[in-house]
Design a protein around this motif. Sequence first.
Motif, mmCIF file in Angstrom:
data_model
loop_
_atom_site.group_PDB
_atom_site.id
_atom_site.type_symbol
_atom_site.label_atom_id
_atom_site.label_comp_id
_atom_site.label_asym_id
_atom_site.label_seq_id
_atom_site.Cartn_x
_atom_site.Cartn_y
_atom_site.Cartn_z
ATOM 1 N N UNK A 85 -3.379 -47.709 -0.467
ATOM 2 C CA UNK A 85 -3.765 -47.181 -1.774
ATOM 3 C C UNK A 85 -4.055 -48.360 -2.686
ATOM 4 N N UNK A 86 -4.545 -48.045 -3.866
ATOM 5 C CA UNK A 86 -4.707 -49.099 -4.860
ATOM 6 C C UNK A 86 -3.439 -49.129 -5.708
ATOM 7 N N UNK A 87 -3.104 -50.276 -6.309
ATOM 8 C CA UNK A 87 -1.850 -50.378 -7.067
ATOM 9 C C UNK A 87 -1.714 -49.368 -8.215
ATOM 10 N N UNK A 88 -2.816 -48.921 -8.792
ATOM 11 C CA UNK A 88 -2.757 -47.981 -9.923
ATOM 12 C C UNK A 88 -2.548 -46.527 -9.493
ATOM 13 N N UNK A 89 -2.580 -46.254 -8.210
ATOM 14 C CA UNK A 89 -2.447 -44.875 -7.716
ATOM 15 C C UNK A 89 -1.021 -44.354 -7.910
ATOM 16 N N UNK A 90 -0.911 -43.034 -8.050
ATOM 17 C CA UNK A 90 0.383 -42.367 -8.146
ATOM 18 C C UNK A 90 0.469 -41.320 -7.038
ATOM 19 N N UNK A 91 1.557 -41.366 -6.272
ATOM 20 C CA UNK A 91 1.783 -40.417 -5.193
ATOM 21 C C UNK A 91 2.557 -39.224 -5.752
ATOM 22 N N UNK A 92 1.943 -38.047 -5.682
ATOM 23 C CA UNK A 92 2.613 -36.812 -6.100
ATOM 24 C C UNK A 92 3.281 -36.211 -4.870
ATOM 25 N N UNK A 93 4.514 -35.790 -5.029
ATOM 26 C CA UNK A 93 5.241 -35.143 -3.939
ATOM 27 C C UNK A 93 5.452 -33.687 -4.311
ATOM 28 N N UNK A 94 4.858 -32.799 -3.517
ATOM 29 C CA UNK A 94 4.993 -31.360 -3.714
ATOM 30 C C UNK A 94 5.889 -30.831 -2.602
ATOM 31 N N UNK A 95 6.982 -30.194 -2.987
ATOM 32 C CA UNK A 95 7.920 -29.662 -2.006
ATOM 33 C C UNK A 95 7.552 -28.224 -1.678
ATOM 34 N N UNK A 96 7.412 -27.940 -0.389
ATOM 35 C CA UNK A 96 6.990 -26.619 0.051
ATOM 36 C C UNK A 96 8.133 -25.648 0.171
ATOM 37 N N UNK A 97 7.931 -24.482 -0.376
ATOM 38 C CA UNK A 97 8.852 -23.357 -0.229
ATOM 39 C C UNK A 97 8.038 -22.222 0.388
ATOM 40 N N UNK A 98 8.601 -21.055 0.492
ATOM 41 C CA UNK A 98 7.882 -19.921 1.045
ATOM 42 C C UNK A 98 6.670 -19.606 0.174
ATOM 43 N N UNK A 99 5.482 -19.818 0.707
ATOM 44 C CA UNK A 99 4.212 -19.483 0.058
ATOM 45 C C UNK A 99 4.015 -20.141 -1.306
ATOM 46 N N UNK A 100 4.665 -21.285 -1.540
ATOM 47 C CA UNK A 100 4.453 -21.999 -2.793
ATOM 48 C C UNK A 100 4.804 -23.472 -2.610
ATOM 49 N N UNK A 101 4.409 -24.270 -3.570
ATOM 50 C CA UNK A 101 4.771 -25.680 -3.577
ATOM 51 C C UNK A 101 5.022 -26.091 -5.022
ATOM 52 N N UNK A 102 6.055 -26.889 -5.225
ATOM 53 C CA UNK A 102 6.446 -27.323 -6.556
ATOM 54 C C UNK A 102 6.321 -28.836 -6.630
ATOM 55 N N UNK A 103 5.685 -29.343 -7.693
ATOM 56 C CA UNK A 103 5.608 -30.782 -7.906
ATOM 57 C C UNK A 103 7.013 -31.278 -8.187
ATOM 58 N N UNK A 104 7.573 -32.046 -7.257
ATOM 59 C CA UNK A 104 8.953 -32.469 -7.406
ATOM 60 C C UNK A 104 9.105 -33.926 -7.798
ATOM 61 N N UNK A 105 8.039 -34.747 -7.635
ATOM 62 C CA UNK A 105 8.143 -36.159 -7.993
ATOM 63 C C UNK A 105 6.757 -36.769 -8.078
ATOM 64 N N UNK A 106 6.619 -37.784 -8.916
ATOM 65 C CA UNK A 106 5.410 -38.606 -8.988
ATOM 66 C C UNK A 106 5.872 -40.048 -8.938
ATOM 67 N N UNK A 107 5.373 -40.798 -7.945
ATOM 68 C CA UNK A 107 5.834 -42.163 -7.703
ATOM 69 C C UNK A 107 4.654 -43.123 -7.789
ATOM 70 N N UNK A 108 4.740 -44.164 -8.622
ATOM 71 C CA UNK A 108 3.670 -45.176 -8.632
ATOM 72 C C UNK A 108 3.606 -45.861 -7.262
ATOM 73 N N UNK A 109 2.409 -45.983 -6.713
ATOM 74 C CA UNK A 109 2.269 -46.551 -5.371
ATOM 75 C C UNK A 109 2.713 -48.003 -5.299
ATOM 76 N N UNK A 110 2.644 -48.745 -6.418
ATOM 77 C CA UNK A 110 3.108 -50.130 -6.355
ATOM 78 C C UNK A 110 4.613 -50.215 -6.102
ATOM 79 N N UNK A 111 5.351 -49.108 -6.343
ATOM 80 C CA UNK A 111 6.780 -49.068 -6.008
ATOM 81 C C UNK A 111 7.019 -48.753 -4.535
ATOM 82 N N UNK A 112 5.992 -48.258 -3.850
ATOM 83 C CA UNK A 112 6.111 -47.938 -2.426
ATOM 84 C C UNK A 112 5.540 -49.043 -1.546
ATOM 85 N N UNK A 113 5.099 -50.128 -2.172
ATOM 86 C CA UNK A 113 4.443 -51.227 -1.463
ATOM 87 C C UNK A 113 5.406 -51.876 -0.476
ATOM 88 N N UNK A 114 4.937 -52.119 0.754
ATOM 89 C CA UNK A 114 5.783 -52.745 1.762
ATOM 90 C C UNK A 114 5.295 -54.141 2.136
#
Length: 118
Positions: free
Chosen positions: A54-83
């Motif tokens: 990804x590019x450093x300015x990107x944000x990873x949205x995490x949507x948690x799946x439930x029965x027939x729905x998904x809820x935005x549970x977190x947004x993480x800047x990709x520069x924090x996920x850099x390895x």
Amino acid sequence: MAQIFDPLPSHSDNPILCCYVNATSHIQIARISNVTNWYFERVVFPGQRLVFEAIPAAHLEIHTGMMASAILSDTIPCDRLCIQEEVSTPHLTEQDLERLNEGDDIEVAKTEPAAATP
């Protein structure tokens, strides 16, 4: 076999290698939608590791799946996920990323800055 559905835009400078782990017991959807001319979305199963570029300015949205729905549970800047450091991140192929996601170690050549000539 890996397929490149949505590669990074060609004008992307200094892509970073990122890793996200689904540490929950629920299926999640990982999505990046804040980058112009690029859309990234993957299903991440419980315990699965997702390695992506990804590019450093990107944000990873995490949507948690439930029965027939998904809820935005977190947004993480990709520069924090850099390895890896940005300077040494080579451009990886989709096959390299798939091998990393499967837990394989790969040999990554570090890029050195070119020496200035007088």
